[in-house]
Scaffold this active site. Structure first.
Site, PDB file in Angstrom:
ATOM      1  N   GLY A 132       0.901  -1.232  -0.020  1.00 12.56           N
ATOM      2  CA  GLY A 132      -0.086  -0.383   0.001  1.00 12.56           C
ATOM      3  C   GLY A 132       0.800   1.304   0.092  1.00 12.56           C
ATOM      4  O   GLY A 132       1.955   1.270  -0.726  1.00 12.56           O
ATOM      5  N   GLU A 367      -1.819   6.652  -6.065  1.00  9.01           N
ATOM      6  CA  GLU A 367      -0.818   7.833  -5.709  1.00  9.01           C
ATOM      7  C   GLU A 367      -0.690   8.903  -4.676  1.00  9.01           C
ATOM      8  O   GLU A 367       0.300   9.399  -5.264  1.00  9.01           O
ATOM      9  CB  GLU A 367      -0.266   8.162  -7.712  1.00  9.01           C
ATOM     10  CG  GLU A 367      -0.608   7.654  -8.691  1.00  9.01           C
ATOM     11  CD  GLU A 367      -0.133   7.996 -10.187  1.00  9.01           C
ATOM     12  OE1 GLU A 367       0.804   9.155  -9.431  1.00  9.01           O
ATOM     13  OE2 GLU A 367      -0.620   8.186 -11.606  1.00  9.01           O
TER      14      GLU A 367
END
Length: 384
Positions: A132, A367
């Site tokens: 993550g 992002e």
């Protein structure tokens, strides 16, 4: 004096993409979205327009433009649909840009003409199922065996990685250990179809349903040693630079979605009647739309400034994080308000605001989550 007007070249590009989005994308993208189908013909048209080559030199088949030109295109596409916009964003800033920034002359000559023309798509293999936001906690490994890298590991949530035109994935992998025990991270280019490289079926997603997102696995996947992208051990630094630039692009995409919400609401409130009046005549509705426009305007200025600093070669990490944070929250807020203004119709997939609402949330995650952006901003302010 500061002048935020677009020059003639930028404005011509913006208008061209605006017309393409309105005339070519808007009429058909809803059907692709509901079928969760990748829009190959739309992507091909974008390639013929030169959109995938906007920020690259002509020697590699590019348009000779810059990163801000890409951002303008992304904003206009996202005003209509984010699946198409993210396909372009990932194909350029995550697929082709690492090769342009860090690739060898041979890698650039082999791959960039195909990527800048839209003939092939590139992907960026960073995130892992157990990683993550902790991009440094990579478990995918690549070891040298003679003149080959042998890759093993899994990547998750990778955009553009399983289409019929996907050409390569640039993979972040641990290639050794440093003296202090920390992992040495490098970037390895893996062409599609390489034995040992498996692309899983598409995810069933909440939004971005007309884009391609997959899990990737590598099992004794062998590629030539020459497929190292950039310097060995510099992969993490390279990916951080790539992500900084990508955050400006995602900010532009978020602004586009937010503006699309304003566009749709303006059309709707001039037609919809309630209690004998157009609902746009009610001040409660007017205030909602005014707030939506103000948020969008502010977010646009944020990504404009981040892009300007990037193009001048100045540090822009803080500005990129601010733009990403502000624009993603603006997109989410505007999508929620647009759905409320549309009422029951806003909950129907046949209306664009329903797609916008489903697409907005990922902008606060992908992002770099909003929390990561706040961490970056705090660090840039000297708070450690």
């Amino acid at each position: 004096m500061l002048d935020f007007r677009l020059d003639e070249e930028y404005e011509a590009l913006r208008k061209t993409v605006e017309e393409f989005a309105r005339d070519e994308v808007a009429p058909v993208i809803g059907e692709f979205y509901e079928r969760e189908e990748f829009p190959y013909e739309i992507v091909a048209k974008m390639g013929r327009m030169g959109l995938f080559g906007l920020p690259f030199p002509e020697e590699y088949g590019g348009m000779g433009g810059d990163y801000f030109a890409l951002c303008l295109a992304l904003e206009e596409l996202a005003r209509v649909d984010s699946s198409v916009a993210i396909t372009l964003e990932a194909g350029v800033s995550l697929g082709a840009m690492p090769l342009y920034r860090f690739g060898s002359p041979e890698q650039k000559q082999e791959w960039l003409p195909r990527l800048t023309s839209g003939e092939a798509l590139g992907a960026f293999g960073l995130t892992e199922p157990g990683g993550g936001s902790d991009a440094g906690a990579l478990r995918t490994t690549a070891r040298l065996d003679g003149d080959e890298w042998v890759l093993n590991g899994t990547k998750a949530f990778i955009t553009n990685s399983g289409t019929d035109i996907t050409g390569l994935v640039t993979v972040a992998a641990v290639t050794g250990r440093r003296e202090n025990g920390k992992p040495e991270i490098s970037a390895i280019l893996v062409p599609s179809g390489t034995p040992g490289f498996t692309v899983s079926r598409k995810y069933s997603k909440v939004g971005w349903n007309a884009s391609d997102t997959r899990e990737l696995s590598f099992q004794d996947c062998r590629v030539p040693a020459a497929n190292l992208v950039g310097e060995r051990g510099r992969g993490y630094a390279q990916f951080l630079q790539t992500l900084d630039e990508g955050r400006v692009a995602i900010a532009a995409l978020g602004v586009g979605l937010a503006q699309g919400c304003v566009d749709e609401c303006l059309r709707y409130v001039r037609e919809r009647e309630a209690f004998g009046r157009k609902i746009g005549e009610y001040q409660a509705i007017q205030f909602k739309i005014a707030e939506m426009e103000a948020r969008t305007h502010t977010a646009r200025l944020a990504y404009y400034q981040a892009a300007a600093k990037m193009l001048r070669g100045e540090p822009f990490k803080r500005e990129a994080a601010i733009a990403k944070l502000v624009s993603s929250e603006t997109a989410m807020d505007n999508a929620r308000e647009a759905t409320q203004i549309f009422g029951g119709y806003g909950f129907m997939n046949e209306f664009p605001v329903g797609r916008f609402y489903r697409d907005a949330k990922i902008l606060e995650i992908g992002e770099g989550t909003s929390e990561v952006q706040k961490m970056l901003i705090a660090r840039e302010l000297g708070l450690h």
